[in-house]
Write an enzyme that holds these catalytic residues in place. Sequence first.
Site, short mmCIF file in Angstrom:
data_model
loop_
_atom_site.label_atom_id
_atom_site.label_comp_id
_atom_site.label_asym_id
_atom_site.label_seq_id
_atom_site.Cartn_x
_atom_site.Cartn_y
_atom_site.Cartn_z
N LYS A 276 68.31 38.17 24.97
CA LYS A 276 69.04 38.71 23.81
C LYS A 276 69.56 40.07 24.17
CE LYS A 276 70.39 38.70 19.54
NZ LYS A 276 71.76 38.95 20.07
N GLN B 152 66.72 46.67 27.49
CA GLN B 152 66.68 45.73 26.36
C GLN B 152 65.36 44.95 26.31
OE1 GLN B 152 70.03 45.52 24.72
NE2 GLN B 152 68.81 44.83 22.99
N LYS C 292 62.99 47.30 24.47
CA LYS C 292 63.47 47.51 23.10
C LYS C 292 63.15 46.28 22.25
CE LYS C 292 67.78 48.80 22.84
NZ LYS C 292 69.25 48.90 22.64
N LYS D 113 71.84 41.38 28.99
CA LYS D 113 73.04 42.16 28.66
C LYS D 113 74.21 41.59 29.43
CE LYS D 113 74.38 45.82 26.30
NZ LYS D 113 73.78 46.39 25.07
N GLY E 73 77.28 42.19 20.09
CA GLY E 73 78.26 43.23 20.42
C GLY E 73 77.65 44.44 21.11
N ASP E 74 78.51 45.30 21.59
CA ASP E 74 78.14 46.60 22.16
C ASP E 74 79.47 47.36 22.23
OD1 ASP E 74 75.69 48.02 23.58
OD2 ASP E 74 77.39 48.45 24.86
N THR F 246 72.44 49.38 13.49
CA THR F 246 72.02 50.30 14.56
C THR F 246 72.03 51.74 14.04
OG1 THR F 246 73.07 48.77 16.09
CG2 THR F 246 72.35 50.88 16.99
N ASN G 95 80.90 52.14 16.07
CA ASN G 95 80.03 51.44 15.13
C ASN G 95 78.73 52.21 14.86
OD1 ASN G 95 77.46 49.42 15.23
ND2 ASN G 95 79.04 48.64 13.86
N SER H 70 69.89 41.56 14.51
CA SER H 70 70.36 40.36 15.23
C SER H 70 69.26 39.30 15.24
CB SER H 70 70.71 40.72 16.67
OG SER H 70 72.00 41.25 16.77
P1 NDP Z 1 81.91 51.44 19.93
O1 NDP Z 1 82.80 50.78 20.92
O2 NDP Z 1 82.02 51.03 18.50
O3 NDP Z 1 82.08 53.01 19.99
C1 NDP Z 1 81.85 53.71 21.17
C2 NDP Z 1 82.05 55.20 20.91
O4 NDP Z 1 81.60 55.90 22.05
C3 NDP Z 1 83.51 55.59 20.72
O5 NDP Z 1 83.57 56.72 19.89
C4 NDP Z 1 83.96 55.91 22.15
O6 NDP Z 1 85.04 56.82 22.22
C5 NDP Z 1 82.70 56.56 22.69
N1 NDP Z 1 82.62 56.33 24.14
C6 NDP Z 1 82.49 55.13 24.77
N2 NDP Z 1 82.48 55.27 26.10
C7 NDP Z 1 82.60 56.60 26.33
C8 NDP Z 1 82.63 57.38 27.49
N3 NDP Z 1 82.54 56.83 28.72
N4 NDP Z 1 82.74 58.74 27.33
C9 NDP Z 1 82.83 59.30 26.08
N5 NDP Z 1 82.81 58.58 24.94
C10 NDP Z 1 82.68 57.27 25.06
O7 NDP Z 1 80.42 51.20 20.48
P2 NDP Z 1 79.04 51.25 19.70
O8 NDP Z 1 79.09 52.28 18.63
O9 NDP Z 1 78.66 49.87 19.36
O10 NDP Z 1 78.03 51.72 20.86
C11 NDP Z 1 77.72 53.08 21.09
C12 NDP Z 1 76.42 53.20 21.86
O11 NDP Z 1 75.37 52.58 21.11
C13 NDP Z 1 76.40 52.50 23.24
O12 NDP Z 1 75.55 53.23 24.09
C14 NDP Z 1 75.75 51.15 22.91
O13 NDP Z 1 75.15 50.57 24.06
C15 NDP Z 1 74.72 51.60 21.90
N6 NDP Z 1 74.19 50.56 21.02
C16 NDP Z 1 75.01 49.77 20.27
C17 NDP Z 1 74.49 48.82 19.44
C18 NDP Z 1 75.33 47.98 18.55
O14 NDP Z 1 74.76 47.21 17.78
N7 NDP Z 1 76.64 48.09 18.58
C19 NDP Z 1 73.03 48.59 19.37
C20 NDP Z 1 72.24 49.53 20.12
C21 NDP Z 1 72.82 50.45 20.92
P3 NDP Z 1 86.50 56.28 22.62
O15 NDP Z 1 86.98 55.50 21.44
O16 NDP Z 1 87.30 57.50 22.89
O17 NDP Z 1 86.31 55.42 23.84
O1 2IT Z 2 72.02 47.68 22.88
C1 2IT Z 2 71.77 46.88 21.95
O2 2IT Z 2 70.63 46.75 21.48
C2 2IT Z 2 72.88 46.11 21.41
N1 2IT Z 2 74.02 46.28 21.82
C3 2IT Z 2 72.63 45.07 20.35
C4 2IT Z 2 72.13 43.79 20.97
C5 2IT Z 2 72.01 42.63 20.03
O3 2IT Z 2 71.69 41.55 20.55
O4 2IT Z 2 72.19 42.76 18.82
#
Ligand code: NDP
Ligand code: 2IT
Length: 450
Positions: free
Chosen positions: A94, A115, A118, A130, A169-170, A213, A244, A383
Amino acid sequence: MSEAVESELEHFMQGLRKRNPHEEEFHQAVEEVARSVMPYYLDHGELRDAQILERLTEPDRIVIFRVCWEDDEGNVRANRAWRVQFNKALGPYKGGLRFHPTVTQSVLKFLGFEQIFKNSLTGLPMGGGKGGANFNPKGKSPREVMRFCQSLMTELHRHIGEDVDVPAGDIGVGGREISYMFGQYTRLENRWTGVLTGKGQTFGGSAVRTEATGYGCVYFCENVLHHLGEGMEGKRIAVSGSGNVALYAAEKILQNDGVVVTLSDSKGTAEFKNGLTPEQLDFVKDLKENRRGRISEAADEYDDVEFHAGKRPWGVTCEIAMPCATQNELEIEGAKQLVANGCRVVCEGANMPVDLEASHYLKEHGVLHAPGKAANAGGVAVSGLEQSQNAMRLSWDREEVDQRLKSIMQRIHDRCVEHGTQGDRVDYVDGANVAGFEKVAEAVLAYGVV
Ligand code: NDP
Ligand code: 2IT
């Protein structure tokens, strides 16, 4: 750490680096976990005899494949995609899928490795995995994104399944991309099953998954504050990112009467001089969720917002930092700025946003550091609840899911306290690593030599 433990750690890391050359992010994630669990590992001869740490750092398998698609001009494009199926001791693999030009095998291995622990911390039956692709969704039309997602799923569908591997997603993958991939999966397999999470709520998605998240990270942070005998009210919180995780963390902070002082993206930081207002949050959500623009536009729209081009948020005075963008976005310089300005808690919404040097500096200076594998586990936890609802063919309402999310975050917090209390302080990094590891190690040991 005793000299014997330090030398075992160094020996183990040397082997890992040799077996996985040029995979810096993976080395970093393993070193953080190995540093925390090594004393426990050395105390448990049966784990060591069974080579549990060595086995847990070797993925079950990695599928690598080409994704070909046609852009709107009719040009043929080729990307590379991966699914890292890391460990299934606790349940089906997952973990999310990431679409970003910086995606490499090393990045996906670090994410898949984290993961495992976690998912173990959530208490739900999920293994660790992943995936993703070096595809850049920025500037692509919706039809281009759709064709890419369909092409990716044309290969991926043979490697996943509700009892095998359940992606979500991520970065770069949200509800729109999950829907395109789900559509292609059901078409290829001719059956409806909960093979992806983060689906639309009209077709099997869970309430609160979109928010989970960010909300979960704030619930975790509240638990940290309560443990200190404090609350979130009036606290200045620097959030990074505007995707997100960042947006829903900001929403929950406002609901808890905290003060959001920053949001950011890869181009720079927006500083909210009077604290982010609900109206400003709606403006940013509209910009980002409808893919209309950059965070700098908040400064064009509002007089009390200042944009710092090319800067990260860590120079803005705050009591709590919540990095919610990406890995290694908080390095030593940022850690020094935070400490100098009186920050006391760093709570990770992103995965591994704090590098090892910064993490040590924060610890030395008494800053509580809640690692992503604990603080951002709310996303994968909901999830897991989506998988349960799909398996039962029913759906819980928002209140029910939110309540379950709160309880899971509290349980994870309490397990970190149980395993990470050192004198009168809690080391949340050690607590999360040991608590997550203990359960997976026990399962791997019980399975015998497989
Ligand atoms: P999104 O794609 O929705 O947003 C990513 C954000 O981070 C944007 O503001 C983006 O800016 C910025 N960003 C991405 N890459 C870079 C980079 N290399 N340098 C600077 N800024 C960057 O992703 P999420 O919000 O889903 O994910 C954010 C973090 O949370 C990640 O580390 C992800 O692994 C983690 N995460 C996500 C989960 C989920 O359910 N979605 C669950 C647990 C963890 P820009 O638009 O300018 O690229
Ligand atoms: O980093 C993370 O935990 C995620 N991107 C969510 C993974 C999931 O299966 O919901």
